[in-house]
Design a protein around this motif. Structure first.
Motif, mmCIF file in Angstrom:
data_model
loop_
_atom_site.group_PDB
_atom_site.id
_atom_site.type_symbol
_atom_site.label_atom_id
_atom_site.label_comp_id
_atom_site.label_asym_id
_atom_site.label_seq_id
_atom_site.Cartn_x
_atom_site.Cartn_y
_atom_site.Cartn_z
ATOM 1 N N ARG A 150 19.832 -29.361 12.905
ATOM 2 C CA ARG A 150 20.118 -28.990 11.521
ATOM 3 C C ARG A 150 20.859 -27.666 11.457
ATOM 4 O O ARG A 150 21.817 -27.517 10.692
ATOM 5 N N ALA A 151 20.426 -26.697 12.271
ATOM 6 C CA ALA A 151 21.107 -25.396 12.291
ATOM 7 C C ALA A 151 22.555 -25.549 12.737
ATOM 8 O O ALA A 151 23.459 -24.907 12.198
ATOM 9 N N ARG A 152 22.767 -26.430 13.741
ATOM 10 C CA ARG A 152 24.131 -26.641 14.233
ATOM 11 C C ARG A 152 25.009 -27.232 13.129
ATOM 12 O O ARG A 152 26.157 -26.833 12.947
ATOM 13 N N MET A 153 24.469 -28.205 12.378
ATOM 14 C CA MET A 153 25.239 -28.817 11.300
ATOM 15 C C MET A 153 25.544 -27.822 10.189
ATOM 16 O O MET A 153 26.583 -27.898 9.538
ATOM 17 N N LEU B 148 40.245 -29.767 6.535
ATOM 18 C CA LEU B 148 39.639 -30.762 7.416
ATOM 19 C C LEU B 148 38.707 -30.090 8.410
ATOM 20 O O LEU B 148 39.022 -29.018 8.928
ATOM 21 N N VAL B 149 37.578 -30.710 8.654
ATOM 22 C CA VAL B 149 36.622 -30.205 9.621
ATOM 23 C C VAL B 149 36.349 -31.309 10.640
ATOM 24 O O VAL B 149 35.923 -32.411 10.281
ATOM 25 N N ASP B 150 36.643 -31.056 11.900
ATOM 26 C CA ASP B 150 36.351 -32.009 12.967
ATOM 27 C C ASP B 150 34.912 -31.812 13.433
ATOM 28 O O ASP B 150 34.525 -30.715 13.825
ATOM 29 N N VAL B 151 34.120 -32.864 13.375
ATOM 30 C CA VAL B 151 32.732 -32.834 13.824
ATOM 31 C C VAL B 151 32.609 -33.781 15.011
ATOM 32 O O VAL B 151 32.770 -35.001 14.859
ATOM 33 N N ALA C 171 28.471 -21.419 2.308
ATOM 34 C CA ALA C 171 28.391 -22.868 2.338
ATOM 35 C C ALA C 171 29.162 -23.421 3.523
ATOM 36 O O ALA C 171 30.096 -22.810 4.011
ATOM 37 N N ARG C 172 28.729 -24.583 3.989
ATOM 38 C CA ARG C 172 29.458 -25.239 5.048
ATOM 39 C C ARG C 172 30.876 -25.565 4.569
ATOM 40 O O ARG C 172 31.121 -25.666 3.372
ATOM 41 N N PRO C 173 31.798 -25.758 5.528
ATOM 42 C CA PRO C 173 33.171 -26.036 5.123
ATOM 43 C C PRO C 173 33.285 -27.163 4.118
ATOM 44 O O PRO C 173 34.094 -27.101 3.198
ATOM 45 N N SER C 174 32.443 -28.205 4.269
ATOM 46 C CA SER C 174 32.548 -29.336 3.355
ATOM 47 C C SER C 174 32.032 -29.014 1.968
ATOM 48 O O SER C 174 32.262 -29.754 1.029
#
Length: 422
Positions: free
Chosen positions: A145-148, A195-198, A181-184
């Motif tokens: 979760r922390a990584r996400m 765009l964010v590559d996961v 906030a996260r990029p998304s």
């Protein structure tokens, strides 16, 4: 330099390799004996690997997402280094030897403030962080979760047992505004496409591969039937009201009980199909997989020998397994070996679904949400609790008639729950 190569240990019977899902150290980091080095995953179980020695990391054996064979090189550590970040760092930290006749020593310059001092002086900084050179402690689900979220666990104050970072610690860290906030989730500027590559690694990659393989190899067909669950819900409420310290009953233990009774008459449903050997393995024991959503992704913990358990025992075991899976503590043997799976999204279950079979099983029972609807009974409409079962079967070994008859048997047992106990 004395380099100690740490091998990937044997982490389970039949395990040949494992995927690296997280490095907790980097090249150049100091590690201590028993400090966690990496998290690896195999068969949906995540295992954290500790260091057997102290020293400085000089090599990582794989990138995130790559697999390492059991006995392969996981990480290399220079065991001669016991302090400092590097050899150069040690030399810089050690005072140079002075000659016998020394010149007058000038007054020392004022020392530069250390990083720790600067951190403590900043009122907006995090109050407590992991000690330098030591990876923060956290369950694999918390790490995922922390990584996400893009959170450095070393910056999160830990309140869990033995200094573990918990989900609640992450919530407090986020609510304190310590991370954007996260990029998304960030507001986007007009006419931009951020765009964010996961990278798909770990459990998500295993889920992806398993679902694709099942969809490709299994001849799925779905069968949806409407069930009147009014009476079984009345029974459930009555049993929960008579509280004797038991785990509260949901509909799931009743469905498990009905499944155990139904497969007695339809043993071809409680089976595995080995399509490489063209062999159907029918099981006398009923090991029910319960699809469970976790922060790391979908897991299927297994309630073993459901045929020997009563309603409360089933409920207690489901609760225990779900908690272990969500906390990242489920054992490999608790996540494998199911003979039939039940999948439910609860209130989000919709009116119908087409669940994918959990190979090598040949059937999966999908539970949809309950609704109160008028039903025509004895010349009048009456309100009844109705629910659909959306189930999938492997048409290579299960005929449509047998699948329909099996679901009709489940329907009869759930609509007349006394039959489950006769």
């Amino acid at each position: 330099m004395t380099v100690h190569v740490i091998k990937l240990p044997d982490i389970g019977e039949g395990v040949a390799d494992a995927e690296v899902v997280e490095w907790m150290v980097a090249v150049g980091d100091l590690v201590k004996e028993d400090q966690l080095l990496a998290a690896v995953m195999t068969d949906k179980a995540t295992v954290e690997i500790p260091s057997p020695v102290s020293g400085r990391v000089v090599m990582l054996g794989a990138d995130i997402g790559e697999r390492i064979a059991v006995g392969g090189d996981l990480i290399s550590v220079d065991t001669e280094v016991t302090s400092g970040k590097s050899d150069a760092g040690q030399a810089a930290a050690s005072p140079a030897p002075q000659p016998a006749a020394q010149a007058p020593i000038a007054a020392p310059a004022a020392p530069k403030p250390s990083v720790a001092a600067a951190t403590s002086a900043s009122p907006s900084s995090v109050a407590a962080v992991a000690p330098s050179g030591k990876a923060p402690l956290a369950a694999p689900a918390v790490r995922d979760r922390a990584r996400m979220l893009g959170i450095d666990l070393a910056q999160v104050p830990a309140t869990g047992p033995e200094g573990h970072v918990t989900h609640e610690d992450l919530d407090r860290y986020l609510s304190a505004g310590n991370i954007s906030a996260r990029p998304s989730e960030r507001p986007r500027q007009p006419e931009r496409d951020d765009l964010v590559d996961v990278k798909v690694v770990g459990l998500r990659r295993q889920i992806s591969a398993a679902m694709a393989e099942s969809s490709r190899r299994v001849a799925h067909f779905a069968y949806v039937e409407e069930i009147d669950v009014t009476e079984v819900e009345k029974l459930r409420a009555s049993l929960n009201a008579d509280d004797h310290g038991h785990t509260k009953l949901t509909l799931l233990p009743f469905l498990m009980r009905a499944t155990v009774r139904a497969v007695r008459d339809f043993p071809q449903i409680n089976a595995h199909f080995d399509d490489e050997r063209d062999t159907i393995q029918r099981h006398s024991a009923v090991h029910i997989g319960v699809a469970t959503q976790t922060d790391a992704g979908l897991m299927v913990p297994v309630v073993r020998h459901a045929e020997t358990r009563d309603l409360w025992d089933c409920a207690s075991e489901v609760k225990r397994l779900a908690h272990a899976a969500r906390a990242g503590r489920a054992l490999r043997e608790e996540l494998t070996g199911s003979t039939i799976t039940i999948s439910s999204l609860g209130a989000l279950g919709g009116i119908a679904a087409t669940p994918i079979i959990n190979r090598p099983e040949v059937a999966i029972i999908g539970v949809n949400r309950q609704v109160i609807r008028p039903v025509w009974q004895e010349n009048q409409f009456v309100p009844r609790k109705m629910m659909n079962l959306s189930s999938s079967f492997d048409h290579r070994v299960i005929d449509g008639y047998d699948a329909a008859a099996f679901i009709q048997r489940l329907k009869a047992l759930l609509e007349q729950p006394a039959l489950m106990f006769m």
